[in-house]
Design an enzyme around this catalytic site. Structure first.
Site, PDB file in Angstrom:
ATOM      1  N   TYR A  66       0.830  -1.224   0.000  1.00 19.22           N
ATOM      2  CA  TYR A  66       0.000   0.000   0.000  1.00 19.22           C
ATOM      3  C   TYR A  66       0.859   1.267   0.000  1.00 19.22           C
ATOM      4  CZ  TYR A  66      -4.144  -2.759  -0.014  1.00 19.22           C
ATOM      5  OH  TYR A  66      -5.115  -3.635  -0.422  1.00 19.22           O
ATOM      6  N   ARG A  69       1.577   1.735  -3.569  1.00 23.93           N
ATOM      7  CA  ARG A  69       0.401   2.271  -4.280  1.00 23.93           C
ATOM      8  C   ARG A  69       0.203   3.750  -3.952  1.00 23.93           C
ATOM      9  NH1 ARG A  69      -4.698  -1.477  -4.034  1.00 23.93           N
ATOM     10  NH2 ARG A  69      -5.420   0.139  -5.455  1.00 23.93           N
ATOM     11  N   ASN A 102     -12.722   2.459  -6.629  1.00 29.29           N
ATOM     12  CA  ASN A 102     -11.321   2.875  -6.598  1.00 29.29           C
ATOM     13  C   ASN A 102     -10.983   3.523  -5.267  1.00 29.29           C
ATOM     14  OD1 ASN A 102     -11.377   1.996  -9.175  1.00 29.29           O
ATOM     15  ND2 ASN A 102     -11.396   4.024 -10.117  1.00 29.29           N
ATOM     16  N   VAL A 103      -9.731   3.329  -4.865  1.00 25.84           N
ATOM     17  CA  VAL A 103      -9.292   3.900  -3.597  1.00 25.84           C
ATOM     18  C   VAL A 103      -8.499   5.187  -3.814  1.00 25.84           C
ATOM     19  CG1 VAL A 103      -9.373   1.679  -2.400  1.00 25.84           C
ATOM     20  CG2 VAL A 103      -7.255   2.361  -3.539  1.00 25.84           C
ATOM     21  N   HIS A 119     -14.760   0.779  -1.487  1.00 24.61           N
ATOM     22  CA  HIS A 119     -13.617  -0.063  -1.106  1.00 24.61           C
ATOM     23  C   HIS A 119     -12.582   0.709  -0.289  1.00 24.61           C
ATOM     24  CE1 HIS A 119     -14.446  -3.215  -4.505  1.00 24.61           C
ATOM     25  NE2 HIS A 119     -15.288  -3.308  -3.492  1.00 24.61           N
ATOM     26  N   CYS A 127      -7.249   2.475  12.948  1.00 25.45           N
ATOM     27  CA  CYS A 127      -6.903   1.441  13.924  1.00 25.45           C
ATOM     28  C   CYS A 127      -7.544   0.138  13.465  1.00 25.45           C
ATOM     29  CB  CYS A 127      -7.436   1.816  15.303  1.00 25.45           C
ATOM     30  SG  CYS A 127      -7.085   0.558  16.550  1.00 25.45           S
ATOM     31  N   GLY A 188     -15.445   1.165 -16.670  1.00 25.81           N
ATOM     32  CA  GLY A 188     -14.138   0.578 -16.392  1.00 25.81           C
ATOM     33  C   GLY A 188     -14.088  -0.389 -15.234  1.00 25.81           C
ATOM     34  N   SER A 190     -14.505  -4.690 -14.466  1.00 28.84           N
ATOM     35  CA  SER A 190     -14.595  -5.952 -15.204  1.00 28.84           C
ATOM     36  C   SER A 190     -15.857  -6.753 -14.870  1.00 28.84           C
ATOM     37  CB  SER A 190     -13.346  -6.801 -14.952  1.00 28.84           C
ATOM     38  OG  SER A 190     -13.113  -6.897 -13.572  1.00 28.84           O
ATOM     39  N   ALA A 235     -12.387   5.494 -21.239  1.00 27.77           N
ATOM     40  CA  ALA A 235     -13.159   6.469 -20.448  1.00 27.77           C
ATOM     41  C   ALA A 235     -12.917   7.899 -20.936  1.00 27.77           C
ATOM     42  CB  ALA A 235     -12.782   6.339 -18.971  1.00 27.77           C
TER      43      ALA A 235
HETATM   44  P1  OAD Z   1     -10.446  -4.622 -12.985  1.00 25.38           P
HETATM   45  O1  OAD Z   1      -8.969  -4.490 -13.048  1.00 25.38           O
HETATM   46  O2  OAD Z   1     -11.005  -5.951 -12.667  1.00 25.38           O
HETATM   47  O3  OAD Z   1     -11.099  -4.176 -14.365  1.00 25.38           O
HETATM   48  C1  OAD Z   1     -10.716  -2.992 -15.007  1.00 25.38           C
HETATM   49  C2  OAD Z   1     -11.596  -2.792 -16.200  1.00 25.38           C
HETATM   50  O4  OAD Z   1     -11.260  -1.545 -16.768  1.00 25.38           O
HETATM   51  C3  OAD Z   1     -11.438  -3.834 -17.311  1.00 25.38           C
HETATM   52  O5  OAD Z   1     -12.704  -4.357 -17.663  1.00 25.38           O
HETATM   53  C4  OAD Z   1     -10.846  -3.063 -18.483  1.00 25.38           C
HETATM   54  O6  OAD Z   1     -11.385  -3.462 -19.738  1.00 25.38           O
HETATM   55  C5  OAD Z   1     -11.315  -1.648 -18.175  1.00 25.38           C
HETATM   56  N1  OAD Z   1     -10.445  -0.579 -18.717  1.00 25.38           N
HETATM   57  C6  OAD Z   1      -9.124  -0.603 -18.970  1.00 25.38           C
HETATM   58  N2  OAD Z   1      -8.703   0.563 -19.458  1.00 25.38           N
HETATM   59  C7  OAD Z   1      -9.792   1.382 -19.511  1.00 25.38           C
HETATM   60  C8  OAD Z   1     -10.020   2.732 -19.916  1.00 25.38           C
HETATM   61  N3  OAD Z   1      -9.032   3.488 -20.385  1.00 25.38           N
HETATM   62  N4  OAD Z   1     -11.277   3.233 -19.832  1.00 25.38           N
HETATM   63  C9  OAD Z   1     -12.298   2.463 -19.355  1.00 25.38           C
HETATM   64  N5  OAD Z   1     -12.142   1.182 -18.968  1.00 25.38           N
HETATM   65  C10 OAD Z   1     -10.912   0.644 -19.034  1.00 25.38           C
HETATM   66  O7  OAD Z   1     -10.957  -3.490 -11.966  1.00 25.38           O
HETATM   67  P2  OAD Z   1     -12.305  -3.409 -11.116  1.00 25.38           P
HETATM   68  O8  OAD Z   1     -13.427  -4.051 -11.830  1.00 25.38           O
HETATM   69  O9  OAD Z   1     -12.440  -1.998 -10.699  1.00 25.38           O
HETATM   70  O10 OAD Z   1     -10.972  -4.518  -4.943  1.00 25.38           O
HETATM   71  O11 OAD Z   1     -11.930  -4.286  -9.874  1.00 25.38           O
HETATM   72  C11 OAD Z   1     -12.861  -4.407  -8.831  1.00 25.38           C
HETATM   73  C12 OAD Z   1     -12.141  -4.651  -7.535  1.00 25.38           C
HETATM   74  O12 OAD Z   1     -11.280  -5.772  -7.645  1.00 25.38           O
HETATM   75  C13 OAD Z   1     -11.218  -3.545  -7.100  1.00 25.38           C
HETATM   76  O13 OAD Z   1     -11.869  -2.462  -6.474  1.00 25.38           O
HETATM   77  C14 OAD Z   1     -10.280  -4.220  -6.169  1.00 25.38           C
HETATM   78  C15 OAD Z   1     -10.018  -5.456  -7.006  1.00 25.38           C
HETATM   79  O14 OAD Z   1      -9.530  -6.552  -6.404  1.00 25.38           O
HETATM   80  C16 OAD Z   1     -10.316  -4.522  -3.782  1.00 25.38           C
HETATM   81  O15 OAD Z   1      -9.127  -4.257  -3.666  1.00 25.38           O
HETATM   82  C17 OAD Z   1     -11.185  -4.850  -2.611  1.00 25.38           C
END
Ligand code: OAD
Length: 245
Positions: A66, A69, A102-103, A119, A127, A188, A190, A235
């Protein structure tokens, strides 16, 4: 089946728009996504870094991840996608509800004022003992293994992130907004991580007429069947046109 679209979103004065964002909206700002080529989970194991058990086992490793990040996110700037959403929120006020997985703080840096981080937040720590009663606090620091933070109560301090196996933050407010919305836009993400992957279905539940559910991204999400419209593209390209009203 979702129809391919590229027209601006037609918003009636009575519409409420729920916007769900995922890692893809911040990808063009330089923050890595989780899945796919170069995704974070290709390089790291979730269970070693993003679970309460991982923090119990090796807090220094989790803090190293982290801290890295935080270091990456500190230098990132909002992109045209974040700005388009912030402008829509400024224009339509409480009729736009932004909920992000997103964080990072790029929505806020773009000028959005009411962003719900389900998230958690990368630049907050707390804490680890809920019963301690102290609130999460702003924290930009990067921690070294030999100087990990601790709370006044003696417990360890951890990132204020919702890890796997934990309950996402602010879910009551999210569910209320889903019930209220008449347009659902997802950008954006998945579509594999619950509960966000089911939000498009929750948004539809209990409503007498079919609402528009819009997905924006370069690839089809795993839950594409829940969407009425698919805006294929990045996006930064799609959102300024989608919210051109
Ligand atoms: P993912 O990494 O699973 O998916 C990212 C998505 O963004 C994919 O479907 C890509 O096609 C799309 N993408 C890539 N570039 C892009 C762009 N320029 N414009 C628009 N879309 C684009 O991310 P999340 O679905 O956000 O949780 O993941 C969900 C959660 O899984 C996260 O919040 C995190 C992770 O593990 C925790 O950490 C609890």
């Amino acid at each position: 089946m979702a129809a391919q679209s590229n027209a601006p979103l037609l918003v009636a004065p009575s519409d409420n728009i729920f916007v769900l964002t995922g890692a893809g909206i911040s990808a063009e700002s330089g923050i890595p996504t989780f899945r796919g080529v170069n995704g974070l989970w290709e390089k790291y194991r979730i269970e070693e870094l993003a679970t309460p058990e991982a923090f119990d086992r090796d807090p220094a490793l989790v803090w190293r991840f982290y801290s890295w990040r935080r270091r990456v996110a500190k230098w990132c700037q909002p992109n045209a996608g974040h700005i388009a959403l912030a402008e829509a929120e400024n224009q339509l006020g409480e009729r736009v509800f932004i909920c992000t997985q997103n964080v990072d703080s790029l929505h806020e840096q773009a000028g959005a004022t009411r962003v719900l981080h389900m998230h958690g937040k990368l630049f907050e720590s707390r804490c680890e003992r809920r019963a301690c009663g102290t609130q999460p606090f702003a924290d930009q620091k990067e921690y070294e293994p030999d100087a990990l933070p601790s709370c006044e109560c003696g417990s360890r301090v951890r990132p204020n992130i919702c890890w796997f196996g934990e309950v996402p933050h602010h879910m009551d407010t999210v569910m209320q907004a889903l019930r209220r919305c008449s347009v659902f836009v997802s950008v954006g993400t998945s579509g594999v991580v619950e509960p966000a992957a089911s939000f498009a279905a929750f948004a539809q539940q209990g409503k007498s007429r079919k609402i528009r559910t819009v997905y924006v991204g370069p690839e089809e999400p795993a839950n594409l069947h829940l969407f009425t419209d698919f805006y294929s593209g990045k996006a930064t390209e799609v959102l300024p046109k989608l919210f051109a009203f």
